[in-house]
Design a protein around this motif. Structure first.
Motif, PDB file in Angstrom:
ATOM      1  N   THR A 190     -22.490   0.616 -38.879  1.00 32.60           N
ATOM      2  CA  THR A 190     -22.772  -0.663 -38.240  1.00 32.60           C
ATOM      3  C   THR A 190     -22.810  -0.420 -36.728  1.00 32.60           C
ATOM      4  OG1 THR A 190     -22.049  -2.949 -38.012  1.00 32.60           O
ATOM      5  CG2 THR A 190     -20.321  -1.281 -38.202  1.00 32.60           C
ATOM      6  N   TYR A 191     -22.686  -1.477 -35.929  1.00 25.47           N
ATOM      7  CA  TYR A 191     -22.803  -1.324 -34.478  1.00 25.47           C
ATOM      8  C   TYR A 191     -21.481  -1.498 -33.746  1.00 25.47           C
ATOM      9  CZ  TYR A 191     -27.755  -1.482 -35.474  1.00 25.47           C
ATOM     10  OH  TYR A 191     -29.006  -1.203 -35.979  1.00 25.47           O
ATOM     11  N   THR A 192     -20.435  -1.834 -34.464  1.00 20.66           N
ATOM     12  CA  THR A 192     -19.093  -1.915 -33.876  1.00 20.66           C
ATOM     13  C   THR A 192     -18.102  -1.381 -34.892  1.00 20.66           C
ATOM     14  OG1 THR A 192     -18.780  -4.175 -34.707  1.00 20.66           O
ATOM     15  CG2 THR A 192     -19.648  -3.942 -32.454  1.00 20.66           C
ATOM     16  N   GLY A 193     -16.918  -1.033 -34.422  1.00 16.95           N
ATOM     17  CA  GLY A 193     -15.899  -0.531 -35.327  1.00 16.95           C
ATOM     18  C   GLY A 193     -15.439   0.850 -34.922  1.00 16.95           C
ATOM     19  N   PRO A 220     -15.867   4.702 -34.332  1.00 16.66           N
ATOM     20  CA  PRO A 220     -16.975   5.639 -34.094  1.00 16.66           C
ATOM     21  C   PRO A 220     -16.969   6.774 -35.115  1.00 16.66           C
ATOM     22  CG  PRO A 220     -15.765   5.193 -32.071  1.00 16.66           C
ATOM     23  CD  PRO A 220     -14.941   4.648 -33.194  1.00 16.66           C
ATOM     24  N   LYS A 274     -22.806   6.029 -34.031  1.00 17.85           N
ATOM     25  CA  LYS A 274     -22.763   4.952 -35.022  1.00 17.85           C
ATOM     26  C   LYS A 274     -21.292   4.581 -35.248  1.00 17.85           C
ATOM     27  CE  LYS A 274     -27.215   5.085 -35.751  1.00 17.85           C
ATOM     28  NZ  LYS A 274     -28.099   4.026 -35.243  1.00 17.85           N
ATOM     29  N   PHE A 275     -21.084   3.483 -35.963  1.00 14.10           N
ATOM     30  CA  PHE A 275     -19.721   3.004 -36.194  1.00 14.10           C
ATOM     31  C   PHE A 275     -19.547   2.658 -37.667  1.00 14.10           C
ATOM     32  CE2 PHE A 275     -20.916   2.250 -31.866  1.00 14.10           C
ATOM     33  CZ  PHE A 275     -19.794   2.601 -31.134  1.00 14.10           C
ATOM     34  N   LYS A 303     -17.894   0.289 -40.767  1.00 13.24           N
ATOM     35  CA  LYS A 303     -17.574  -1.123 -41.004  1.00 13.24           C
ATOM     36  C   LYS A 303     -16.070  -1.372 -40.920  1.00 13.24           C
ATOM     37  CE  LYS A 303     -21.610  -1.826 -43.965  1.00 13.24           C
ATOM     38  NZ  LYS A 303     -22.083  -2.070 -45.343  1.00 13.24           N
ATOM     39  N   SER A 309     -12.631  -0.591 -39.370  1.00 11.78           N
ATOM     40  CA  SER A 309     -12.094   0.024 -38.154  1.00 11.78           C
ATOM     41  C   SER A 309     -10.678   0.549 -38.378  1.00 11.78           C
ATOM     42  CB  SER A 309     -12.111  -0.990 -37.006  1.00 11.78           C
ATOM     43  OG  SER A 309     -11.334  -2.124 -37.347  1.00 11.78           O
TER      44      SER A 309
END
Length: 444
Positions: A264-267, A269, A287-288, A290, A292
């Protein structure tokens, strides 16, 4: 290269003179020209395109793929059965013509037709620039490759899938036209300067071509003891023949677990194959995951080594990078494998060894391939033999390697910069040429 025709127009009985050419009005002229030059439309420089269908059993076909757009030469005309001739194969070419791709002109698929190519048939996707008697054929070729023409025509490009220009765009485009004597002087000057630049290019390319072999030789000397032979001699030390399996110098080895569907785009790395670009991890295009929660994944620690274990490219498999402070605490993808060195080995020593032919030859002797994918597993990695001197010599080898490889990298970067500068200089020379500045220089 065969000698170009002095007068392509005579072959076609086209006798257009500069006085009869369609001159561009002053208000439409792109920039001022020297005295005696004119702005004219392409239709005043170029003869009409001719149609020619293939005959006989076989013919040689020039399409866009036949052009090397870095050298701007036809390098691979296709020999095709007439019965299988493409419908586009219908453009006649002559010695002294310049062919210019109507499709994506910014890609610079442009080439000069010498005698060896004059029996070919070209695609209708190429505009055949046949010089009239007011135009020197080599002058026309260099003009068509100039930034002014390529980027100027690029503005007329239309379409989404295969953006193209039309033949009318070329025929109505304003071209600078000096007298024939000036054209020849300009050609002589361009080709003399380009010959010197091409000589410099060959030397720079030779440096780049030798980079990998020089690096491989340095690594081979490092891990056979040759690199530290003088160091041992000064200290009165004999070479230790200690050899260990990689499994004996690791405290842990583990596969990554994340998959593309997790990204995804956050979370958290995640390090992937594209991030393994050199001896360190490149943090561009991260990339990240899902989730975290770090407890869900194995995370890298400082001095871990990440290796590409599976890929379609044999060159990429086995490529490694060292984890530094910026990478600590990140996850890693399933096509990577993490090696954690134990205290008996300098992590940079292990990294260098894994990049050497001594390690890669062992790895690929054991590696398997399935459906075009090359794979190595933890068992195969662990069974590789490594020469393991004491820590003092390992540290010395790392020190020497850092110095030698840094020097080689600097040499490589200088050569790359030379190549980039050559391209810039060539564009600048052509720009000056078609503004009349090279001619003024010659006259002065």
């Amino acid at each position: 290269m065969a000698r170009p025709r002095k007068n392509a127009a005579e072959v076609q009985d086209i006798l257009l003179t500069p006085d009869e050419s369609a001159i561009i009005p002053v208000e439409e002229q792109p920039y001022p020209l020297p005295e005696g030059w004119k702005w004219v439309k392409g239709s005043s420089l170029l003869g009409p395109q001719e149609s020619q269908k293939p005959t006989g059993d076989f013919f040689y076909y020039i399409d866009i793929d036949a052009i090397d757009n870095k050298q701007q030469k036809v390098t691979s005309p296709k020999e095709i059965s007439v019965s299988k001739a493409p419908s586009r194969a219908s453009r006649k070419v002559h010695e002294g013509d310049t062919i210019f791709s109507l499709v994506r002109p910014y890609l610079r698929n442009i080439a000069y037709i010498d005698f060896s190519l004059s029996n070919c048939i070209a695609s209708t996707g190429l505009y055949i620039c046949t010089p009239l008697r007011c135009t020197n054929s080599r002058f026309l070729y260099w003009l068509m490759t100039s930034e002014y023409v390529v980027m100027g025509l690029n503005k007329f490009m239309k379409g989404d899938n295969s953006p193209s220009i039309r033949k009318d765009d070329i025929e109505n485009f304003p071209f600078p036209l000096p007298p024939l004597d000036d054209q020849q002087r300009i050609v002589d000057c361009i080709e003399s300067l380009f010959a010197k630049l091409d000589e410099a290019r060959e030397k720079a390319e030779a440096v780049l071509d030798g980079f990998e072999s020089r690096k491989a030789a340095i690594l081979h000397k490092a891990f056979t003891g040759e690199l530290t032979a003088k160091w041992r001699e000064i200290r009165g030390i004999k070479k230790e023949d200690n050899t260990a399996k990689i499994k004996n110098i690791l405290s842990d080895i583990k596969y990554g677990t994340s998959e593309k569907s997790d990204y995804t785009y956050t979370g958290l790395p995640v390090i992937r194959i594209p991030n393994i670009t050199g001896s360190i991890v490149d943090l561009e295009d991260l990339k990240f995951l899902k989730s975290s929660r770090s407890s869900d994944y194995d995370l890298v620690e400082r001095n871990d080594i990440l290796m590409i274990r599976s890929n379609g490219s044999r060159e990429l498999v086995g490529k490694c990078a060292l984890v530094d402070e910026a990478i600590v605490g990140k996850a890693y993808a399933s096509f990577l494998i993490r090696l954690r060195p134990n205290p008996t080995i300098n992590p940079k020593y292990l990294l260098g060894f894994l990049s050497s032919s001594l390690a890669r030859n062992q790895l690929f002797a054991k590696a398997k391939s399935s459906a075009g994918i090359n794979n190595i597993n933890s068992k195969e990695i662990c069974s590789v033999d490594i020469w393991l001197p004491d820590m003092e010599e390992q540290n010395e080898i790392v020190r020497i390697l850092d110095s030698l490889l840094a020097t080689e990298q600097q040499i490589k970067e200088v050569a790359e910069n030379v190549l980039n500068q050559i391209d810039v200089m060539k564009k600048a020379i052509l720009t000056k040429a078609f503004r009349g500045e090279l001619t003024r220089h010659i006259h002065n």
